[in-house]
Design an enzyme around this catalytic site. Structure first.
Site, mmCIF file in Angstrom:
data_model
loop_
_atom_site.group_PDB
_atom_site.id
_atom_site.type_symbol
_atom_site.label_atom_id
_atom_site.label_comp_id
_atom_site.label_asym_id
_atom_site.label_seq_id
_atom_site.Cartn_x
_atom_site.Cartn_y
_atom_site.Cartn_z
ATOM 1 N N HIS A 69 0.449 -1.544 -0.066
ATOM 2 C CA HIS A 69 0.003 0.131 -0.115
ATOM 3 C C HIS A 69 1.506 1.344 0.012
ATOM 4 O O HIS A 69 2.002 1.505 -0.086
ATOM 5 C CB HIS A 69 -0.925 0.119 1.299
ATOM 6 C CG HIS A 69 -0.312 0.383 2.799
ATOM 7 N ND1 HIS A 69 0.899 -0.324 3.265
ATOM 8 C CD2 HIS A 69 -0.578 1.545 3.380
ATOM 9 C CE1 HIS A 69 1.020 0.332 4.000
ATOM 10 N NE2 HIS A 69 0.513 1.288 4.331
ATOM 11 N N CYS A 70 0.416 2.421 -0.213
ATOM 12 C CA CYS A 70 1.374 3.557 -0.205
ATOM 13 C C CYS A 70 0.201 4.654 0.366
ATOM 14 O O CYS A 70 -0.914 4.497 1.242
ATOM 15 C CB CYS A 70 1.552 4.262 -1.419
ATOM 16 S SG CYS A 70 0.042 4.330 -3.039
ATOM 17 N N LEU A 71 0.007 6.126 -0.426
ATOM 18 C CA LEU A 71 -0.769 6.848 0.304
ATOM 19 C C LEU A 71 -2.680 6.689 -0.200
ATOM 20 O O LEU A 71 -3.793 6.373 0.071
ATOM 21 C CB LEU A 71 -0.369 8.079 0.330
ATOM 22 C CG LEU A 71 -1.577 9.248 0.602
ATOM 23 C CD1 LEU A 71 -1.587 9.245 2.013
ATOM 24 C CD2 LEU A 71 -0.959 10.210 -0.261
#
Length: 106
Positions: A69-71
């Site tokens: 995941h990221c932002l």
């Protein structure tokens, strides 16, 4: 991977639940170190997208389940594609922490 698949809608909440229910899985946060330090999901490890090739020193088993995941989901889609090209077989983009409803570690 088509451009449409790269940005398909994912549910980070379901993805984190699946991570927590998958023995030996890794939750990989590919945001910058600064973003990670500002708040992250408990149990995640941080390898920024720009350093993604260093993952080989941290996750040596190519069969290990990896939830990325990221932002917002864009960088994690890129990282997922790179990881698969490196031979990781069980990699899933779970989207962005901005949609996460659980507790954030600060």
């Amino acid at each position: 991977m088509s451009l449409l698949n790269m940005f398909k809608r994912t549910d980070i909440n379901a993805g984190v639940d699946e991570f927590r229910n998958t023995q030996g899985a890794v939750l990989l946060d590919v945001r910058t170190k600064e973003e990670y330090n500002d708040g992250h999901i408990e149990g995640s490890i941080n390898i920024p997208l720009q350093n993604i090739y260093s993952v080989q020193t941290v996750i040596t088993d190519l069969d290990k389940p990896v939830f990325v995941h990221c932002l917002s989901g864009g960088r994690s889609a890129q990282a997922t594609s790179i990881l698969k090209s490196m031979g990781y077989k069980n990699v899933e983009n779970i989207g962005g922490i901005s949609s996460f409803r659980g507790e954030i570690v600060r």
